[in-house]
Design a protein around this motif. Structure first.
Motif, PDB file in Angstrom:
ATOM      1  N   ALA A 101       1.079  28.674  36.143  1.00  0.00           N
ATOM      2  CA  ALA A 101       1.431  27.850  34.984  1.00  0.00           C
ATOM      3  C   ALA A 101       2.606  28.498  34.274  1.00  0.00           C
ATOM      4  CB  ALA A 101       0.238  27.705  34.041  1.00  0.00           C
ATOM      5  N   GLY A 102       3.331  27.701  33.536  1.00  0.00           N
ATOM      6  CA  GLY A 102       4.467  28.238  32.811  1.00  0.00           C
ATOM      7  C   GLY A 102       5.459  27.146  32.455  1.00  0.00           C
ATOM      8  N   PRO A 103       6.504  27.490  31.733  1.00  0.00           N
ATOM      9  CA  PRO A 103       7.463  26.484  31.262  1.00  0.00           C
ATOM     10  C   PRO A 103       8.447  26.004  32.328  1.00  0.00           C
ATOM     11  CG  PRO A 103       8.122  28.663  30.543  1.00  0.00           C
ATOM     12  CD  PRO A 103       6.801  28.832  31.206  1.00  0.00           C
ATOM     13  N   TYR A 104       8.440  26.657  33.493  1.00  0.00           N
ATOM     14  CA  TYR A 104       9.437  26.311  34.512  1.00  0.00           C
ATOM     15  C   TYR A 104       8.758  25.968  35.848  1.00  0.00           C
ATOM     16  CZ  TYR A 104      12.501  28.582  31.131  1.00  0.00           C
ATOM     17  OH  TYR A 104      13.163  28.937  29.981  1.00  0.00           O
ATOM     18  N   MET A 137       4.844  26.060  41.383  1.00  0.00           N
ATOM     19  CA  MET A 137       4.526  27.242  40.585  1.00  0.00           C
ATOM     20  C   MET A 137       5.730  27.560  39.710  1.00  0.00           C
ATOM     21  SD  MET A 137       4.373  30.416  43.287  1.00  0.00           S
ATOM     22  CE  MET A 137       5.497  30.580  44.676  1.00  0.00           C
ATOM     23  N   ASN A 138       5.541  28.514  38.814  1.00  0.00           N
ATOM     24  CA  ASN A 138       6.556  28.796  37.797  1.00  0.00           C
ATOM     25  C   ASN A 138       7.654  29.711  38.355  1.00  0.00           C
ATOM     26  OD1 ASN A 138       7.176  28.445  34.859  1.00  0.00           O
ATOM     27  ND2 ASN A 138       7.222  30.685  34.951  1.00  0.00           N
ATOM     28  N   THR A 187      16.319  32.490  36.400  1.00  0.00           N
ATOM     29  CA  THR A 187      16.891  33.498  37.281  1.00  0.00           C
ATOM     30  C   THR A 187      16.277  33.420  38.676  1.00  0.00           C
ATOM     31  OG1 THR A 187      17.307  34.995  35.428  1.00  0.00           O
ATOM     32  CG2 THR A 187      17.242  35.970  37.620  1.00  0.00           C
ATOM     33  N   GLU A 188      14.967  33.222  38.726  1.00  0.00           N
ATOM     34  CA  GLU A 188      14.289  33.103  40.021  1.00  0.00           C
ATOM     35  C   GLU A 188      14.709  31.841  40.757  1.00  0.00           C
ATOM     36  OE1 GLU A 188      10.047  35.348  39.248  1.00  0.00           O
ATOM     37  OE2 GLU A 188      10.360  33.375  38.336  1.00  0.00           O
ATOM     38  N   ARG A 189      14.997  30.793  40.015  1.00  0.00           N
ATOM     39  CA  ARG A 189      15.482  29.576  40.668  1.00  0.00           C
ATOM     40  C   ARG A 189      16.822  29.825  41.363  1.00  0.00           C
ATOM     41  NH1 ARG A 189      14.258  24.663  36.309  1.00  0.00           N
ATOM     42  NH2 ARG A 189      11.987  24.571  36.656  1.00  0.00           N
TER      43      ARG A 189
END
Length: 394
Positions: A215-218, A241-242, A246-248
């Motif tokens: 869970a998370g905002p992204y 998943m979140n 930067t990870e994107r």
């Protein structure tokens, strides 16, 4: 049009129990019924030491049979001549269909309908994982019984479609064999420099799945090994998943990226690869069960990367470098050290153009077979619910 009747299956089929009591030291040929319409098959030789049952039942050519376990997956068939005399356990009940009322092959068509299989799935009895659709369920099941000449005509029409599907499948299989040989020749047959894979491609392992990313905002769609097939992606079940911004950037996919299955309990799936072509809206990322092979500008092109990865899978090269015993893993550390015969970009383009031309024909044949399978489902449903009228074979 002639009158159709609707009867319980028990009114047109009678269970036949030709009992065979197993004796120690004797070998018996056995049969079963596969899921997904793949039909009855030879299960090989059994003895009292390899089967728990003390009693089996002899199958006869023309018997209608089904698999009581997971019947909703389409495990129905008519016993063929090659299985006449084989033995079945009580998980594969055998029925004689009254030939004056119904052709057993018409009964098969009824149980090939997706809606019928869904309804069977809803009524199976038993604990989770061992639920069964039993003889009483089958015998109480209402089936359409049109006149025999109408049954014959429906069977004839559906078989004509099946014949065309089989021809397209055979064509695609033959073309795939040609493509594999051609790909091996072009990928390995040139006198070109050999470099490490990380000099030819950018290779990145996906992001590890963990509870903290659930869970998370992204929240972001991501691909995993279950989404990667042999040269094609299955996007029917894409999870999320979140991944923060930067990870994107690090794990995001762009059209032309090639995804390689990094590990699997099935050796046949290790190194299986498919190209991402932007089928879903961005951003979309990938999990650690996959490696991303990306072309390096001026060094390699996406189409060549795709065919190289396909060759590395087909030739067993990916599997050869994989570590592990039961579950094989390639790992990025091993992948980057793989030797690559790397021609110049212009030659890569020529190779890719030739291979893409053959690949396109394979894809077209498989797409046409898929279209016909969809048409078959609609045709079958229409014929059996009588929204498509059909006259008798005569």
């Amino acid at each position: 049009m002639n009158e159709w009747r609707y009867l319980p299956a028990g009114k047109i089929a009678r269970q036949r129990r030709e009992v065979v009591r197993l004796e120690s030291g004797v070998q018996y040929r056995t049969m079963g019924v596969r899921w997904y319409g793949k039909g009855a098959y030879d299960r090989g030789v059994a003895t009292t030491e390899t089967v728990k049952a003390k009693v089996l039942y002899r199958a006869r050519q023309g018997d209608f049979t089904f698999n009581r376990i997971d019947t909703q997956k389409g495990a129905f068939d008519v016993v063929a001549a090659g299985l006449d005399g084989a033995l079945a356990t009580n998980e594969f009940p055998l029925y004689e269909v009254d030939p004056e009322q119904m052709d057993a092959n018409f009964l098969i068509l009824h149980f090939q309908q997706p809606d019928v299989l869904r309804r069977i799935g809803a009524v199976r009895a038993g604990s989770e994982g061992r639920a069964r659709w039993k003889e009483d369920d089958f015998e109480a099941w209402t089936v359409p019984v049109p006149p025999l000449d109408v049954q014959a005509r429906i069977i004839e029409v559906v078989r004509a479609v099946d014949k065309q599907i089989a021809a397209l499948d055979a064509e695609a299989t033959a073309l795939t064999a040609v493509l594999r040989c051609f790909r091996a020749h072009l990928i390995t047959g040139l006198d070109t420099p050999v470099v490490r894979a990380d000099q030819a491609f950018e290779i990145t392992m996906g992001r590890q799945r963990a509870p903290k990313y659930a869970a998370g905002p992204y929240m972001t769609p991501y691909l995993r090994s279950a989404n990667v097939g042999y040269g094609a992606l299955n996007l029917s079940d894409v999870l999320e998943m979140n991944f923060d911004p930067t990870e994107r950037e690090v794990f995001g996919l762009v059209p032309g990226d090639v995804l390689v299955s990094e590990g699997s309990a099935s050796h046949s799936a290790v190194g299986m690869s498919a190209m991402w072509r932007g089928e879903l809206p961005e951003p979309i990322c990938f999990q650690k069960t996959l490696m991303r092979f990306r072309a390096i500008r001026g060094v390699s092109i996406p189409a060549f990367v795709n065919h190289w990865c396909q060759w590395a899978y087909e030739s067993g090269t990916f599997l050869d470098i994989a570590g592990g015993t039961n579950i094989k893993h390639i790992t990025a550390m091993r992948a980057v050290r793989m030797p690559v015969q790397l021609p110049d970009v212009a030659t890569q383009e020529q190779i890719a153009d030739q291979l893409d031309a053959v690949s396109d024909v394979v894809v077209a044949a498989r797409a046409e077979a898929l279209r016909l399978r969809s048409l078959r489902l609609g045709l079958l449903s229409g014929l059996l619910d009588r929204t498509i009228e059909i006259e008798s074979a005569g």
